[in-house]
Design a protein around this motif. Sequence first.
Motif, PDB file in Angstrom:
ATOM      1  N   PRO A 273       0.819  -1.215   0.000  1.00 40.06           N
ATOM      2  CA  PRO A 273       0.000   0.000   0.000  1.00 40.06           C
ATOM      3  C   PRO A 273       0.856   1.270   0.000  1.00 40.06           C
ATOM      4  N   GLY A 274       0.502   2.188  -0.874  1.00 40.17           N
ATOM      5  CA  GLY A 274       1.194   3.463  -0.943  1.00 40.17           C
ATOM      6  C   GLY A 274       2.466   3.450  -1.749  1.00 40.17           C
ATOM      7  N   VAL A 275       2.826   2.272  -2.331  1.00 37.86           N
ATOM      8  CA  VAL A 275       4.098   2.145  -3.042  1.00 37.86           C
ATOM      9  C   VAL A 275       3.862   1.528  -4.415  1.00 37.86           C
ATOM     10  N   VAL A 276       4.439   2.123  -5.445  1.00 41.05           N
ATOM     11  CA  VAL A 276       4.446   1.544  -6.784  1.00 41.05           C
ATOM     12  C   VAL A 276       5.876   1.573  -7.301  1.00 41.05           C
ATOM     13  N   GLN A 277       6.175   0.656  -8.212  1.00 37.86           N
ATOM     14  CA  GLN A 277       7.525   0.577  -8.762  1.00 37.86           C
ATOM     15  C   GLN A 277       7.478   0.664 -10.286  1.00 37.86           C
ATOM     16  N   ALA A 278       8.354   1.485 -10.838  1.00 35.21           N
ATOM     17  CA  ALA A 278       8.578   1.556 -12.285  1.00 35.21           C
ATOM     18  C   ALA A 278       9.880   0.824 -12.566  1.00 35.21           C
TER      19      ALA A 278
END
Length: 345
Positions: free
Chosen positions: A134-139
């Motif tokens: 939650p609250g974190v995304v990765q490219a």
Amino acid sequence: MRRFVVYGAGAIGGVLGARLHAAGHEVVLIARGAHLAAIRADGLRVESPDGTQTLPIPAVSGPDEVDWRPGDVVLLAMKSTDTDAAVRALAAVADPATPVVCVQNGVANEPTVLRHFAHVYGVHVMFPATHLTPGVVQAQSAPVTGILDLGRYPHGVDETAERIAAAFRSATFACEPRPDIMRGKYVKLLGNLGNAVDALCGRSGDGDGENPQEIVERLRAEGSAVLEAAGIEFMSFAEDRARRGDLIQVRPVNGRSRTGSSSWQSLARSTGAIEADHLNGEIVLLGRLHGVPTPANELVRRLANQAARAGDPPGSLRVADFWKLLAAAEPAEPGTSEDAVLPTS
């Protein structure tokens, strides 16, 4: 440029919204649950090979909380399984002339949206991203975050498409407006038929010489035969590879390589749902409509749904067991039950 309302702020939507925000575009995210709470409390954390940013992007729980303005553009980025309900909620509050862009895998989203909105755009998504926390995304790709070619659905390019493409390019994406965008989306569908295999079997196989790629090749062979029987034009894999070129550069994030596909992430997060009905299931549907057998895609579809409902982790199915199940299912594929039972041995 107009404001972007990103409906579905997971891996794809979260990274895309963050990149647009960082490029100076106004963005509102629509998220849910713990992910929404984390974004509201601390901002959206975006991790990439080049570092980490935490961005204070406005986030709401649904389209009814958006202060809709003339000129807003909606970017749909939820899984296809959630599109119908999402579009109904959107149609209840947004103007029918609002441009809606399907930044999604599969080919069923655009016609679903077109029932409610007049200006619909498809995107050929080539965009490695991850959302597990939650609250974190990765490219995962840098310096180009992804390729997002787009066009009007069912065909054509207009001024709105050109303006959205320019915005995407300003935000570290490669993007070309294409009048025949569905050709690209159908080859991406063929490519995504392996997502459920990645989730069910993992990428390395069983460690005993069994290769999950052989399953993927069988799925794509069925898919290609179905599209040809249906008279659906699709981009070749060679053309698709040429478009990608060396633009997508997947690199470790925080010292770790990318874990798996979006379907792998669905099982890893125990969401209870998976996108197989709109990927492998699309091939099954077309096969039934045009009299082409698709037993491997039907089996993968059912096994993926079964794993999602049961909360099974990624990699729970042995490759050898898949082939045993397929051999048992092929003669009776039209009448198989919804739940396949794995061998105990």
